[in-house]
Scaffold this active site. Structure first.
Site, PDB file in Angstrom:
ATOM      1  N   MET A   4      -8.684   8.394  -1.476  1.00 30.67           N
ATOM      2  CA  MET A   4      -9.653   8.808  -0.445  1.00 30.67           C
ATOM      3  C   MET A   4     -10.118  10.234  -0.722  1.00 30.67           C
ATOM      4  O   MET A   4      -9.327  11.083  -1.130  1.00 30.67           O
ATOM      5  CB  MET A   4      -8.994   8.763   0.933  1.00 30.67           C
ATOM      6  CG  MET A   4      -8.386   7.420   1.281  1.00 30.67           C
ATOM      7  SD  MET A   4      -7.780   7.421   2.973  1.00 30.67           S
ATOM      8  CE  MET A   4      -6.911   5.841   3.009  1.00 30.67           C
ATOM      9  N   ASP A  53      -7.170  -6.185   3.346  1.00 28.46           N
ATOM     10  CA  ASP A  53      -6.515  -4.888   3.498  1.00 28.46           C
ATOM     11  C   ASP A  53      -6.723  -4.346   4.913  1.00 28.46           C
ATOM     12  O   ASP A  53      -7.860  -4.139   5.338  1.00 28.46           O
ATOM     13  CB  ASP A  53      -7.131  -3.939   2.459  1.00 28.46           C
ATOM     14  CG  ASP A  53      -6.494  -2.561   2.418  1.00 28.46           C
ATOM     15  OD1 ASP A  53      -5.483  -2.344   3.095  1.00 28.46           O
ATOM     16  OD2 ASP A  53      -7.015  -1.702   1.670  1.00 28.46           O
ATOM     17  N   ASP A 108      -4.348   3.786  -2.636  1.00 30.95           N
ATOM     18  CA  ASP A 108      -5.526   4.142  -1.850  1.00 30.95           C
ATOM     19  C   ASP A 108      -6.002   5.545  -2.183  1.00 30.95           C
ATOM     20  O   ASP A 108      -5.326   6.523  -1.876  1.00 30.95           O
ATOM     21  CB  ASP A 108      -5.186   4.066  -0.354  1.00 30.95           C
ATOM     22  CG  ASP A 108      -5.044   2.632   0.122  1.00 30.95           C
ATOM     23  OD1 ASP A 108      -6.022   1.885   0.015  1.00 30.95           O
ATOM     24  OD2 ASP A 108      -3.941   2.267   0.577  1.00 30.95           O
ATOM     25  N   MET A 145     -11.811   4.701  -2.205  1.00 29.76           N
ATOM     26  CA  MET A 145     -12.617   4.946  -0.987  1.00 29.76           C
ATOM     27  C   MET A 145     -13.255   6.310  -1.182  1.00 29.76           C
ATOM     28  O   MET A 145     -12.924   7.289  -0.512  1.00 29.76           O
ATOM     29  CB  MET A 145     -11.715   4.902   0.250  1.00 29.76           C
ATOM     30  CG  MET A 145     -11.320   3.482   0.628  1.00 29.76           C
ATOM     31  SD  MET A 145      -9.881   3.443   1.703  1.00 29.76           S
ATOM     32  CE  MET A 145      -8.596   3.558   0.469  1.00 29.76           C
ATOM     33  N   HIS A 189      -7.697   1.258  -5.079  1.00 27.28           N
ATOM     34  CA  HIS A 189      -8.765   1.085  -4.075  1.00 27.28           C
ATOM     35  C   HIS A 189      -9.460   2.429  -3.880  1.00 27.28           C
ATOM     36  O   HIS A 189      -8.926   3.324  -3.243  1.00 27.28           O
ATOM     37  CB  HIS A 189      -8.089   0.588  -2.776  1.00 27.28           C
ATOM     38  CG  HIS A 189      -9.023   0.386  -1.632  1.00 27.28           C
ATOM     39  ND1 HIS A 189      -8.574   0.201  -0.339  1.00 27.28           N
ATOM     40  CD2 HIS A 189     -10.378   0.330  -1.567  1.00 27.28           C
ATOM     41  CE1 HIS A 189      -9.611   0.034   0.465  1.00 27.28           C
ATOM     42  NE2 HIS A 189     -10.716   0.124  -0.247  1.00 27.28           N
ATOM     43  N   SER A 198       0.838  -1.201   0.000  1.00 22.61           N
ATOM     44  CA  SER A 198       0.000   0.000   0.000  1.00 22.61           C
ATOM     45  C   SER A 198       0.871   1.248   0.000  1.00 22.61           C
ATOM     46  O   SER A 198       1.591   1.518   0.965  1.00 22.61           O
ATOM     47  CB  SER A 198      -0.909   0.015   1.223  1.00 22.61           C
ATOM     48  OG  SER A 198      -1.498   1.298   1.321  1.00 22.61           O
ATOM     49  N   HIS A 231      -0.772  -1.237  -4.481  1.00 21.05           N
ATOM     50  CA  HIS A 231      -2.088  -0.858  -3.954  1.00 21.05           C
ATOM     51  C   HIS A 231      -2.117   0.662  -3.770  1.00 21.05           C
ATOM     52  O   HIS A 231      -1.313   1.224  -3.026  1.00 21.05           O
ATOM     53  CB  HIS A 231      -2.321  -1.577  -2.633  1.00 21.05           C
ATOM     54  CG  HIS A 231      -3.684  -1.403  -2.062  1.00 21.05           C
ATOM     55  ND1 HIS A 231      -4.767  -2.147  -2.482  1.00 21.05           N
ATOM     56  CD2 HIS A 231      -4.159  -0.576  -1.103  1.00 21.05           C
ATOM     57  CE1 HIS A 231      -5.838  -1.787  -1.800  1.00 21.05           C
ATOM     58  NE2 HIS A 231      -5.495  -0.826  -0.956  1.00 21.05           N
ATOM     59  N   MET A 290     -12.154  -5.573   4.048  1.00 19.62           N
ATOM     60  CA  MET A 290     -11.405  -4.638   4.891  1.00 19.62           C
ATOM     61  C   MET A 290     -11.275  -5.228   6.299  1.00 19.62           C
ATOM     62  O   MET A 290     -12.265  -5.652   6.894  1.00 19.62           O
ATOM     63  CB  MET A 290     -12.126  -3.287   4.991  1.00 19.62           C
ATOM     64  CG  MET A 290     -12.120  -2.469   3.711  1.00 19.62           C
ATOM     65  SD  MET A 290     -10.498  -2.112   3.024  1.00 19.62           S
ATOM     66  CE  MET A 290      -9.720  -1.175   4.349  1.00 19.62           C
TER      67      MET A 290
HETATM   68  C1  DX5 Z   1      -6.834   1.857   4.710  1.00 18.67           C
HETATM   69  C2  DX5 Z   1      -6.230   1.511   3.379  1.00 18.67           C
HETATM   70  C3  DX5 Z   1      -5.155   0.520   3.460  1.00 18.67           C
HETATM   71  C4  DX5 Z   1      -3.975   0.933   4.303  1.00 18.67           C
HETATM   72  C5  DX5 Z   1      -3.404  -0.312   4.889  1.00 18.67           C
HETATM   73  O1  DX5 Z   1      -7.968   2.612   4.502  1.00 18.67           O
HETATM   74  O2  DX5 Z   1      -7.216   0.989   2.502  1.00 18.67           O
HETATM   75  O3  DX5 Z   1      -4.731   0.097   2.172  1.00 18.67           O
HETATM   76  O4  DX5 Z   1      -2.979   1.612   3.610  1.00 18.67           O
HETATM   77  O5  DX5 Z   1      -2.369   0.046   5.729  1.00 18.67           O
HETATM   78  P1  DX5 Z   1      -1.803  -0.925   6.846  1.00 18.67           P
HETATM   79  O6  DX5 Z   1      -1.224  -2.114   6.157  1.00 18.67           O
HETATM   80  O7  DX5 Z   1      -0.809  -0.077   7.535  1.00 18.67           O
HETATM   81  O8  DX5 Z   1      -2.977  -1.306   7.737  1.00 18.67           O
HETATM   82 ZN    ZN Z   2      -6.534   0.040   0.653  1.00 21.75          ZN
END
Ligand code: DX5
Ligand code: ZN
Length: 221
Positions: free
Chosen positions: A36, A174, A34, A67, A65, A7, A32, A136
């Site tokens: 947001m 994740d 993320d 979000m 991903h 990630s 990955h 998740m």
């Molecule tokens: C959280 C993200 C994850 C996050 C995971 O909302 O979707 O991908 O980066 O991080 P770790 O591995 O530190 O929990």
């Molecule tokens: Zn993620």
């Protein structure tokens, strides 16, 4: 075959190119990313322009991903930016079927994710359309949180449902994945591991990925 998807949320944002090169050389299977929006989750990260800039730096698969609320509005932009797999949240879209259809129409793989509070059974109707389901194991929004062990039954029932339906799709997990929790999620049936802080906090990414793979391989036996 277990796939590792580091990630980028836990990478050094001032040196993304070096970080990507380093995880690629370390043996990552995909990246990955993320995304947001500050609405679906209380945090803001990057948009399609950043994904596009990173695209020219690596040929690794981009596991994006989303979000974000109203994902349908942004599928085109992320597809064009170079995403390979686009995962949306079940809770974020009124038009899940249409959004998955749009991802496929643009030639990309589609994933569907559930937050910890959402029963996995709610997405069973979409499984035949999916390339991947993402369970998740933390509340989405931030890296570095603790793994929620009570999500393990969701992974095993999803795995069973996939086997019963003779479906071919990945189960990604994740949140809070490290050497120890990797073993548990693989044992429950996951095959794609996202790892953020546990991986990036180590100096030697290659060793970190090898260790994740080794524990995962022993759990898959
Ligand atoms: C959280 C993200 C994850 C996050 C995971 O909302 O979707 O991908 O980066 O991080 P770790 O591995 O530190 O929990
Ligand atoms: Zn993620």
């Amino acid at each position: 075959m277990i796939k590792i998807s580091p990630s980028m949320l836990a990478a050094d944002f001032a040196n993304l190119e070096q970080e990507i090169t380093a995880v690629q050389l370390a043996g990552a299977d995909m990246l990955h990313i993320d995304v947001m929006d500050g609405h679906f989750v209380p945090n803001i990260t990057f948009g399609p322009d950043v994904v596009k800039s990173l695209r020219s730096k690596t040929d690794l698969l981009f596991d994006v991903h989303l979000m974000i609320k109203y994902p349908l509005q942004y599928i085109g932009a992320f597809a064009k930016a170079g995403a390979d797999i686009i995962t949306i949240h079940y809770e974020a879209a009124d038009d899940v079927r249409e959004t998955i259809g749009q991802i496929h129409a643009l030639g990309k793989k589609a994933g569907l994710s559930v937050k910890p509070g959402t029963p996995v059974e709610e997405i069973y109707g979409f499984l035949p359309m999916l390339d991947m389901a993402l369970i998740m194991t933390v509340e989405p929004g931030f890296g570095g949180q603790s793994f929620m062990r009570d999500m393990l039954p969701k992974i095993s029932s999803l795995k069973q449902k996939i086997l019963d339906g003779s479906l071919h799709m990945d189960i990604e997990v994740d949140g809070g994945i490290d050497r120890n929790t990797a073993k548990e999620v693989i044992g429950a049936g996951a095959n794609v591991l996202v790892s953020g802080s546990a991986l990036f906090k180590q100096k030697d990414y290659k060793k970190a990925i090898e260790e994740l793979r080794a524990t995962s391989a022993s759990a898959a036996l």
